[in-house]
Design an enzyme around this catalytic site. Structure first.
Site, PDB file in Angstrom:
ATOM      1  N   ASP A   1      35.466  34.152  26.413  1.00 59.68           N
ATOM      2  CA  ASP A   1      34.622  35.320  26.617  1.00 59.68           C
ATOM      3  C   ASP A   1      34.907  36.004  27.955  1.00 59.68           C
ATOM      4  OD1 ASP A   1      32.999  34.095  28.671  1.00 59.68           O
ATOM      5  OD2 ASP A   1      31.919  33.017  27.112  1.00 59.68           O
ATOM      6  N   TYR A   2      34.263  37.134  28.164  1.00 54.79           N
ATOM      7  CA  TYR A   2      34.505  38.010  29.317  1.00 54.79           C
ATOM      8  C   TYR A   2      34.387  37.263  30.644  1.00 54.79           C
ATOM      9  CZ  TYR A   2      33.989  42.239  32.222  1.00 54.79           C
ATOM     10  OH  TYR A   2      34.145  43.226  33.173  1.00 54.79           O
TER      11      TYR A   2
END
Length: 276
Positions: A124-125
């Protein structure tokens, strides 16, 4: 021994069907175009099969068909050695071709020649570390849905309690695992298998550091797991995937697999009667 002719005929039909491949998949495997780019070429009428222009995206071909993009013949190379790269993803990048919010993606950092590569799962980010990418769909799918070991280094904002350790040792099912998940995730309940291994490196009131080894790759699995115990994951870095490690690869850089890593990958693929 009598042969069941109807069954035998069905089997032969299935074998013929298995030899057929979606045209966009055939093009992406045997050219530098991604599947999406191949779809566009087909829609634009730039692809021919056996001398005839095809625009139907559902078209399937076999190795015996003649496929062309413009005047260029696209041939199946069964001996092609597909490429797998390791990318040390930094925080603040999306594992996606494009982001509706305009955030930076991994493809903004990777060389253009890798724009059609597919990632083995996601980070994820806010996560960083090892990300595998390949130009072969079968390799990506096999790795992504495997139970190969994934090694992570994690920092959480609190104590690793006995209840956390028990869950890591025995596994746990969480009926409401939305905390720690992406806001748009539709997954609510989640079961977590026992961790393969873990090493608590620092355990304190303000923060703790732990190294874990798991064999799953569920959506934000580790963030959801620790959130269930009131722990926010402050840092998450993937160090290894299936025996392939970052080693000294700098953040934001990529590398090819070593000869030994390719050898191990081929052994893994052959177990599924597939090869790269």
């Amino acid at each position: 021994m009598k042969e069941n002719k109807s069954h035998s005929g069905k089997k032969k039909t299935e074998e013929i069907q298995e030899e057929l491949t979606r045209l966009n998949k055939f093009l992406s495997h045997n050219s530098n175009y991604s599947r999406r780019e191949a779809d566009k070429l087909i829609e634009e009428g730039r692809v021919k099969v056996n001398g005839k222009v095809v625009t139907n995206l559902a078209t399937k071909v076999s190795s015996k068909d003649e496929v062309q993009i413009g005047k260029k013949n696209i041939k199946e190379d069964k001996n092609k050695i597909y490429t797998v790269i390791v990318y040390n993803k930094p925080k603040g990048e999306i594992v996606s071709k494009k982001d509706p919010q305009g955030r930076k993606t991994i493809y903004d950092s990777l060389e253009k020649k890798y724009k059609h590569f597919l990632s083995v799962g996601r980070l994820d980010y806010a996560s960083e570390g090892l990300l595998l990418l390949s130009d072969n769909v079968e390799v990506v799918d096999a790795l992504m849905h495997s139970d190969l070991e994934r090694v992570y280094k994690i920092k959480v904002n609190g104590v690793i309690s006995k209840s956390v350790e028990e869950a890591m040792q025995n596994g746990i099912t969480i009926e409401d695992a939305r905390t720690g998940a992406h806001k748009n995730s539709k997954i609510k309940s989640m079961s977590f298998a026992p961790f393969l291994a873990y090493d608590i490196q620092t355990n304190g009131e303000k923060y703790s550091k732990i190294k874990v080894v798991i064999s799953e790759g569920k959506n934000r699995e580790l963030r959801r797991f620790f959130a269930h115990f009131g722990l926010d994951v402050l840092d998450l870095k993937r160090l290894e995937y299936g025996g392939i490690s970052l080693n000294n690869l700098p953040t934001g850089k990529s590398r090819f697999l070593t000869k030994e890593e390719y050898k191990n990958l081929r052994i893994f693929m052959n177990e599924d009667d597939r090869s790269i």
